[in-house]
Design an enzyme around this catalytic site. Structure first.
Site, PDB file in Angstrom:
ATOM      1  N   GLY A   1       0.927  -1.069   0.024  1.00 41.15           N
ATOM      2  CA  GLY A   1      -0.051   0.011  -0.061  1.00 41.15           C
ATOM      3  C   GLY A   1       0.746   1.198  -0.002  1.00 41.15           C
TER       4      GLY A   1
ATOM      5  N   HIS B   1      -4.346   1.610   7.480  1.00 37.67           N
ATOM      6  CA  HIS B   1      -2.986   2.307   7.539  1.00 37.67           C
ATOM      7  C   HIS B   1      -2.799   3.340   6.406  1.00 37.67           C
ATOM      8  CE1 HIS B   1       1.697   1.401   7.769  1.00 37.67           C
ATOM      9  NE2 HIS B   1       1.583   2.263   6.823  1.00 37.67           N
ATOM     10  N   GLU B   2      -3.377   3.271   5.452  1.00 36.57           N
ATOM     11  CA  GLU B   2      -3.380   4.042   4.354  1.00 36.57           C
ATOM     12  C   GLU B   2      -4.215   5.385   4.623  1.00 36.57           C
ATOM     13  OE1 GLU B   2      -0.772   3.821   2.506  1.00 36.57           O
ATOM     14  OE2 GLU B   2      -0.347   1.574   2.989  1.00 36.57           O
TER      15      GLU B   2
ATOM     16  N   CYS C   1       5.788   0.267   7.600  1.00 38.87           N
ATOM     17  CA  CYS C   1       5.472   1.298   6.741  1.00 38.87           C
ATOM     18  C   CYS C   1       6.781   1.415   6.021  1.00 38.87           C
ATOM     19  CB  CYS C   1       5.235   2.418   7.885  1.00 38.87           C
ATOM     20  SG  CYS C   1       4.535   3.894   6.900  1.00 38.87           S
ATOM     21  N   LEU C   2       6.618   2.146   4.598  1.00 39.04           N
ATOM     22  CA  LEU C   2       7.935   2.160   3.705  1.00 39.04           C
ATOM     23  C   LEU C   2       8.276   3.414   4.332  1.00 39.04           C
ATOM     24  CD1 LEU C   2       5.916   1.320   0.304  1.00 39.04           C
ATOM     25  CD2 LEU C   2       7.816  -0.149   1.626  1.00 39.04           C
TER      26      LEU C   2
ATOM     27  N   HIS D   1      -2.508   7.592   6.948  1.00 39.08           N
ATOM     28  CA  HIS D   1      -1.523   8.508   6.322  1.00 39.08           C
ATOM     29  C   HIS D   1      -2.211   9.712   5.788  1.00 39.08           C
ATOM     30  CE1 HIS D   1       2.431   6.404   6.230  1.00 39.08           C
ATOM     31  NE2 HIS D   1       1.774   5.190   5.582  1.00 39.08           N
TER      32      HIS D   1
ATOM     33  N   GLN E   1       3.188   9.818   1.161  1.00 38.22           N
ATOM     34  CA  GLN E   1       4.607   9.323   1.049  1.00 38.22           C
ATOM     35  C   GLN E   1       5.508   9.587  -0.155  1.00 38.22           C
ATOM     36  OE1 GLN E   1       2.334   5.133   2.123  1.00 38.22           O
ATOM     37  NE2 GLN E   1       4.380   5.222   3.219  1.00 38.22           N
TER      38      GLN E   1
END
Ligand SMILES: [Zn+2]
Length: 173
Positions: A46, A135-136, A93-94, A139, A51
């Site tokens: 995702g 999660h997204e 998380c990236l 963000h 990000q």
């Protein structure tokens, strides 16, 4: 399509709410293409627009990481319709490479938003897909999983992250 650099914890764009998309035009289509390419290259399941330093409410999710095109979800201005139950599983998380945590998430969510054609889409997610939606969407609200941990774990992790951010040595993870 272009790979975009993924911004890391501590960058202000990750810690403020993103703005709704007001018009789905070519620039949004290009943004989504770049997000998908960047997500697959990472690799990740995702990615949210902030990000890659674009403060707009756009998310992409693909639990198959490109192996099954039917699993690719693009949502513009996503919002929760319903959420129920509870789960607590490890998340990464990236934007926080090398760290993980287990925030409490709903077991099931229903999410709606727009696709690239401007059509309303509704998805139901359980287990990993529910966590990915949460999660997204976090963000684009300026929240990371770290912010959802218990105060003790959050403070401990934030101390480590501040050190990383100061040193700028994320790449070593
Ligand atoms: Zn993330």
């Amino acid at each position: 399509m272009a790979l975009r650099p993924i911004v890391r914890w501590g960058d202000p764009v990750l810690h403020a709410p993103s703005a709704p998309v007001t018009e789905i035009d070519g620039s949004i289509a290009a943004l989504v293409e770049d997000m998908i390419e960047t997500m697959y290259a990472a690799p990740g399941i995702g990615l949210a627009a902030p990000q890659i330093a674009v403060p707009l409410r756009v998310i992409v999710i693909d639990l198959s990481v490109g192996k099954d095109s039917k699993q690719l979800i693009t949502l513009i201005n996503p919002a929760f319709v319903e959420s129920s139950g509870e789960q607590r599983e490890e998340e990464g998380c990236l934007s926080i490479p090398g760290f993980g945590g287990s925030p409490v998430r709903p077991a099931r969510v229903v999410v709606k938003g727009l696709d690239l054609q401007g059509r309303e889409r509704t998805y139901t997610g359980t287990e990993l897909l529910a966590r990915a939606f949460c999660h997204e969407i976090d963000h684009i609200d300026g929240l990371l999983f770290v912010d959802r941990l218990t105060p003790l774990k959050r403070d401990l992790l934030k101390r480590k992250l501040r050190k990383k951010a100061r040193a700028g040595d994320w790449e070593e993870e």
